[in-house]
Design an enzyme around this catalytic site. Structure first.
Site, short mmCIF file in Angstrom:
data_model
loop_
_atom_site.label_atom_id
_atom_site.label_comp_id
_atom_site.label_asym_id
_atom_site.label_seq_id
_atom_site.Cartn_x
_atom_site.Cartn_y
_atom_site.Cartn_z
CB ALA A 231 37.90 36.31 42.27
CG PHE A 232 38.43 41.90 41.85
CD1 PHE A 232 37.92 41.43 43.03
CD2 PHE A 232 39.42 42.87 41.90
CE1 PHE A 232 38.37 41.90 44.26
CE2 PHE A 232 39.89 43.36 43.11
CZ PHE A 232 39.37 42.86 44.30
CE LYS A 233 41.31 39.94 46.38
NZ LYS A 233 39.88 39.87 46.70
CG ASP A 234 42.08 35.47 38.16
OD1 ASP A 234 43.02 34.96 38.79
OD2 ASP A 234 40.98 34.91 38.00
CG LEU B 266 47.25 38.76 42.00
CD1 LEU B 266 46.37 38.02 42.98
CD2 LEU B 266 48.68 38.82 42.52
#
Ligand code: PLP
Length: 466
Positions: free
Chosen positions: A110-113, A116
């Protein structure tokens, strides 16, 4: 660069301190003191640049005084080297005007990577050589949790306590969190809770003098400024490939906590010619009501197949209201306290007018979401996830002539296999890197969703601040 709180009274911090903190001590969110701008020439030069080089150009002004450009390049090279696509965030063309920006090639899909993976390295760098021990507390509707856990598992000096609403994240999302067995990772499933309940508990922990005073609490939710900063990069990366700075571009963003779309707003403030930013919500439409009618009032959360958007209180919206309202911390604090007491507020005229030319919002129901998944699959050969589908539906409905519109593809479709299969008849396969997810051992605690239960659990396991 110095960072100030949206509520006007917390101490001013530098980039290192702002990265390690969560909520500001006055309950606000940290923002750069002013927006750095990039000239047309600087933007034009990004055209042939790699993702990492673009990232250095975009982020350097925000880390000034803390990291050199070389430091930043080293960190970005490591963070984005863990993505499975050489372009890091590739653009895929759907038709004459529509494009997907695939943000899901990181370790947890997901784009959160994107943010993060970098944040994990920043934490490590800022903690090394100190005896500081961070206690990260976070709330997740699924994707933040897995991305933060992947980025921080096994790292020295950090414990992660991640709260998710029990039964309200997909099986893939839950397993991506609960099968990480590193001793510094603590997953907590909150019984009978929504994501908003989890988020409210995290906020209450930061605001509790007693609890926050005992541990060095830190946030990995998008209240953390460094996360938003890292997300500004891909707006530049995509827009220059479609003709910016000469040609304006529009973006459509599936929105929950208003972090990703706020990063687009920052890109526009920095000088990227974004003609429209489409704020796409699902039936949990508080942001659509706020932007189209000025009505920011909290409804009850309706669970949907796009759980990362099942949110009724969008923490980063406060950052937008602060900026649009003339950066008046006292006025904003009063407005937010009113909202916290009554669960409803009206936007001021300045807040409404200030966003009107850039921001356009839409609310997409389940039928239109499924239609967008089918159109992408049958018409363009692309299998997309429910969150992406909501943004694509809003993009196709916005009437922007022949301007290129980039829909942010925020999750890999395999993370939401059931919903994708229902809409399209196709079951996307899990990529090889997590293919054995359903064979791994899971570990998590189930707790009642009360402040006492959660803080008690954390206090027994966290390392007190020195
Ligand atoms: C987190 C998430 C969103 C919402 O992003 P915000 O920054 O909270 O607005 C949308 N789609 C997916 C897949 C997500 O994981």
């Amino acid at each position: 660069m110095r960072y100030i709180s949206t509520r006007g009274t917390a101490p001013i911090l530098d980039f290192q301190a702002v990265t390690l903190t969560g909520l500001a001590s006055d309950g606000g969110l940290y923002m750069p003191e002013s927006w750095p701008t990039l000239s047309t020439e600087q933007i034009a030069k990004m055209r042939g640049m790699s993702y990492v080089d673009t990232a250095v150009e975009v982020m350097a002004p925000f880390v000034e005084g803390t990291l050199t450009r070389d430091d930043l390049r080293t960190l970005c090279t490591e963070a984005y080297g863990r993505f499975s696509h050489a372009a890091v965030t590739p653009l895929v063309q759907l038709d004459g005007t529509h494009w997907l920006l695939e943000l899901f090639h990181g370790p947890t899909l997901a784009f959160k990577d994107v943010a993060l993976q970098l944040l994990g390295l920043l934490f490590e760098r800022f903690l090394s050589g100190t005896n500081k021990h961070l206690t990260v507390v976070g709330a997740t509707s699924g994707d933040t949790g897995s991305a933060a856990i992947d980025a921080l598992a096994g790292r020295a000096g950090v414990d992660v306590f991640m709260l998710h609403p029990k039964g309200r994240v997909s099986d893939v999302q839950r397993r991506q969190m609960t099968t990480v067995l590193a001793p510094n990772i603590h997953n907590i499933a909150l019984e009978g809770a929504s994501f908003d309940d989890c988020q409210a508990l995290v906020k209450a922990m930061f605001n509790s003098r007693d609890f926050a005073g005992r541990f060095a609490l830190s946030a990995v939710n998008s209240i953390n400024w460094a996360r938003l900063m890292a997300q500004v990069v891909y707006y530049f990366y995509a827009a220059v490939r479609l003709g910016a700075p000469e040609r304006p571009v529009a973006f459509s963003v599936p929105t929950g906590n208003f972090g990703d779309v706020f990063a687009g707003y920052v890109a526009a403030k920095m000088g990227l010619p974004i003609a429209k930013l489409i704020v796409a919500t699902n039936v949990n439409d508080i942001l659509h009501r706020a932007l189209s009618q000025g009505d920011y009032s909290q409804g009850t959360v309706i669970p949907t197949p796009a759980p990362s958007m099942d949110i009724q209180v969008s923490s980063n919206f406060e950052r937008l209201l602060f900026d649009l309202g003339g950066r008046d911390g006292n006025a904003l604090a009063a407005q937010m306290h009113g909202f916290e007491a009554s669960k409803a507020m009206r936007l001021t005229n300045a807040q409404r007018d200030g966003g009107a030319s850039l921001l356009h919002s839409d609310r997409i129901d389940l039928d239109d979401m499924a239609l967008a998944m089918r159109w992408a699959c049958d018409g363009t050969g692309q299998v997309i996830d429910p969150h992406t589908a909501i943004a694509l539906a809003a993009a196709r409905r916005a009437e922007l002539g022949d301007m290129p519109i980039v829909t942010l593809a925020t999750a890999h479709p395999a993370k939401f296999g059931d919903a994708v299969e229902r809409a399209t008849g196709m079951r996307p396969a899990l990529p090889a890197r997590i293919g054995d997810l359903f064979d791994r051992e899971e570990r998590y605690a189930s707790l009642p969703g009360t402040f006492e239960a959660v803080t008690g659990y954390i206090a027994e396991r966290a390392v007190p601040s020195a």
